[in-house]
Design a protein around this motif. Structure first.
Motif, short mmCIF file in Angstrom:
data_model
loop_
_atom_site.label_atom_id
_atom_site.label_comp_id
_atom_site.label_asym_id
_atom_site.label_seq_id
_atom_site.Cartn_x
_atom_site.Cartn_y
_atom_site.Cartn_z
N PHE A 102 0.81 -1.22 0.00
CA PHE A 102 0.00 0.00 0.00
C PHE A 102 0.85 1.26 0.00
CE2 PHE A 102 -3.63 -2.69 0.64
CZ PHE A 102 -4.62 -1.99 -0.06
N ALA A 103 2.03 1.22 0.58
CA ALA A 103 2.95 2.37 0.47
C ALA A 103 3.35 2.57 -0.99
CB ALA A 103 4.17 2.17 1.35
N ALA A 104 3.60 1.46 -1.70
CA ALA A 104 3.94 1.55 -3.12
C ALA A 104 2.75 2.02 -3.96
CB ALA A 104 4.42 0.18 -3.62
N LEU A 105 1.56 1.55 -3.62
CA LEU A 105 0.36 2.01 -4.33
C LEU A 105 0.14 3.51 -4.14
CD1 LEU A 105 -2.09 -0.96 -3.68
CD2 LEU A 105 -1.11 -0.27 -5.87
N MET A 106 0.45 4.01 -2.94
CA MET A 106 0.35 5.46 -2.71
C MET A 106 1.31 6.22 -3.60
SD MET A 106 -1.94 6.57 -0.64
CE MET A 106 -1.42 8.08 0.11
N ALA A 107 2.52 5.71 -3.76
CA ALA A 107 3.50 6.37 -4.62
C ALA A 107 3.01 6.40 -6.07
CB ALA A 107 4.85 5.66 -4.53
N ILE A 108 2.41 5.31 -6.50
CA ILE A 108 1.84 5.26 -7.86
C ILE A 108 0.66 6.21 -7.97
CG2 ILE A 108 0.64 3.79 -9.52
CD1 ILE A 108 2.38 1.44 -8.35
N GLY A 109 -0.22 6.17 -6.98
CA GLY A 109 -1.38 7.05 -6.99
C GLY A 109 -1.03 8.52 -6.94
N ALA A 110 0.10 8.84 -6.33
CA ALA A 110 0.54 10.24 -6.26
C ALA A 110 0.98 10.76 -7.61
CB ALA A 110 1.69 10.37 -5.26
N ASN A 111 1.39 9.85 -8.47
CA ASN A 111 1.99 10.27 -9.73
C ASN A 111 1.28 9.73 -10.96
OD1 ASN A 111 4.31 11.88 -8.80
ND2 ASN A 111 4.73 9.99 -7.70
N VAL A 112 0.02 9.37 -10.81
CA VAL A 112 -0.76 8.91 -11.95
C VAL A 112 -0.90 10.03 -12.97
CG1 VAL A 112 -3.07 8.19 -12.67
CG2 VAL A 112 -1.98 7.10 -10.73
N SER A 113 -1.16 11.21 -12.49
CA SER A 113 -1.24 12.38 -13.36
C SER A 113 -0.27 13.43 -12.81
CB SER A 113 -2.66 12.92 -13.42
OG SER A 113 -3.10 13.21 -12.12
N PRO A 140 11.45 9.90 -4.47
CA PRO A 140 10.48 10.80 -5.15
C PRO A 140 9.10 10.16 -5.28
CG PRO A 140 11.91 9.76 -6.76
CD PRO A 140 12.39 9.30 -5.41
N VAL A 141 8.44 9.96 -4.15
CA VAL A 141 7.15 9.27 -4.13
C VAL A 141 5.96 10.21 -3.94
CG1 VAL A 141 8.13 7.08 -3.34
CG2 VAL A 141 7.33 8.76 -1.66
N PHE A 142 6.23 11.46 -3.58
CA PHE A 142 5.12 12.40 -3.42
C PHE A 142 4.68 12.90 -4.78
CE2 PHE A 142 7.19 13.43 0.89
CZ PHE A 142 6.47 12.44 1.52
#
Length: 188
Positions: free
Chosen positions: A12-23, A68-70
């Motif tokens: 879920f930490a990784a999913l947050m990183a992906i979700g932060a940078n979808v757009s 760089p996950v934010f």
């Protein structure tokens, strides 16, 4: 913590990183549009309050450590100075509250109540932090006030309400799908 719990928190930490940078470059009024709220709700709804909030804390720590996950692929301790960092912090509270409110098999009213609590936590923590940041250390736009900070959130409200509704609708369906496949679901 058990190995499985560490793995799902990392997931879920990784999913947050992906979700932060979808757009990564879609912004409204300087605030990036992300799917982080969705993953915070899913973390709390599927992992429970303890592990859901832990996975969000892990995400914040990874970002503050420099990864760089934010949103907009940012990270590092300087992120604390960003006016939108309060929204990142709110995801910890969102996951915790979602996990607590949906810990028992919930009725539809519980999901409505959870949605109201989620939007309140996200907006109150995030908007107050943004206001404080603009007042104390960030360069505030001309005519910036507390009312202006809250009025900016009106642009996001329809999108956030839709994300909350879809995320909360997905929680029981994902729980059911996981239970049918004998996948271990964490109970608190």
């Amino acid at each position: 913590m058990k190995t499985y719990e560490i793995v799902v928190c990392a997931l879920f930490a990784a999913l947050m990183a992906i979700g932060a940078n979808v757009s990564p470059f879609l912004t409204i009024g300087g605030v990036p549009v992300t799917l982080q709220l969705m993953f915070a709700i899913l973390a709390g709804g599927l992992l429970g309050s303890r592990l859901g909030s832990f996975s969000m804390m892990a995400y914040v720590c990874i970002g503050l450590a420099g990864a760089p996950v934010f949103a907009q692929f940012k990270g590092g301790p300087a992120s604390i100075l960003s006016p939108t960092f309060g929204f990142v912090l709110s995801f910890i509270a969102v996951a915790y509250a979602t996990g607590k409110l949906l810990s028992e098999p919930a009725k539809k009213a519980a999901y409505l109540y959870t949605g109201a609590v989620v939007i309140l936590l996200n907006y109150v923590i995030g908007t107050h932090y943004m206001y404080a940041a603009f007042r104390w250390w960030a360069e505030a736009p001309q005519g910036f006030s507390y009312a202006v900070a809250w009025s900016w959130m009106a642009a996001y409200l329809p999108l956030d309400l839709a994300v909350i509704a879809l995320s909360l609708a997905a929680v029981p369906k994902i729980r059911l799908a996981l239970s049918k496949r004998s996948v271990y679901i964490i109970k608190e």
